[in-house]
Enzyme design. Structure first.
Site: not given
Ligand code: PEP
Length: 255
Positions: A9, A11, A99, A101, A171, A177
């Protein structure tokens, strides 16, 4: 036997030139042998999708094209939104929805996520349906109630066959992040609970075939331990997927 799915991903990173370079570099590092063992999907920003599709198709790379988001309606007065119909037309196979975010920053509710899961499947694509708890919820002992509540809400109205063919990404929000990762035992525990919940909602066959990814600061240094867990079938990788070398290491170790 569930084939692992490793998803990158990106982003809001990489313009379409950078996207082409990254995929071409990845192609040197992750080839047919690894793709026999694991599916790899790449989720660039919308403006890159056509470019990435061209590279994947013209060089027959075997990666799956992904998107990060879509609207649940096919068309209409939704300025700035992207229709699942358009994504399907571009050959997108996997669409991330729910997600954290999107939920936190753009107000996506469980009800909207449920409609997106349906719309994505209706157009022949596979949702990567994200669920996860905040740090406060974890510390208050509410991880499973939060996560399983999201699973039930997101999957309401889906048939057992539809549930069995999608991907759920666990997640933990505090791990995204931040460089903090859930321990493999903790991640396994929640992914196993998700599978039990799916069995309850859609039956044993759906629970056996649904793929459950872990996401949250996955790197080449922790993927092997995570993927070794019986209920973790892949990873949703954010920051570490931007660099072709590091993402290639993750794909190889996760395969
Ligand atoms: C994500 O964007 O879903 C994610 C898990 O990001 P990261 O791996 O940077 O924590």
């Amino acid at each position: 036997m569930r084939k692992p799915l490793i998803s990158g991903n990106w982003k809001m990173n990489h313009n379409h030139f950078e996207a082409i370079q990254t995929v071409q570099k990845l192609a040197y590092l992750v080839g047919k042998d690894e793709l026999e063992l694991a599916d790899v999907s790449i989720h660039p920003p919308f403006t890159d999708i056509r470019s990435v599709q061209t590279v994947i198709d013209s060089d027959k790379l075997g990666y799956a094209l992904g998107a990060q988001h879509c609207h649940f309606e096919d068309k209409g007065a939704f300025t700035g939104e992207v229709s699942p119909v358009f994504l399907a037309k571009l050959g997108v196979q996997y669409v991330i929805c729910g997600h954290s975010e999107r939920r936190e920053l753009f107000g996506e509710t469980d009800e909207m996520v449920n409609k997106k899961v349906a719309a994505i499947q209706q157009h022949g694509m596979t949702p990567i349906f994200c669920v996860g708890e905040t740090l406060d919820e974890r510390e208050a002992g509410h991880t499973e109630s939060k996560v399983l509540g999201q699973v039930r809400a997101g999957l309401a109205g889906r048939s057992p066959q539809q549930v069995g063919s999608l991907v759920i990404a666990y997640e933990p929000i505090w791990a995204i992040g931040t460089g903090r990762t859930a321990t493999s035992d903790d991640a396994q525990q929640v992914c196993a609970a998700i599978r039990v919940c799916v069995a309850d909602l859609a039956g044993a066959q759906a629970a056996e075939s649904v793929r459950v990814q872990y996401g949250g600061s996955v790197k080449s240094s922790n993927i092997a331990e995570l993927i070794a867990q019986p209920d973790i079938d892949g990873a949703l990788v954010g920051g570490a997927s931007l660099d072709a070398d590091e993402f290639a290491r993750i794909c190889k170790l996760g395969a």
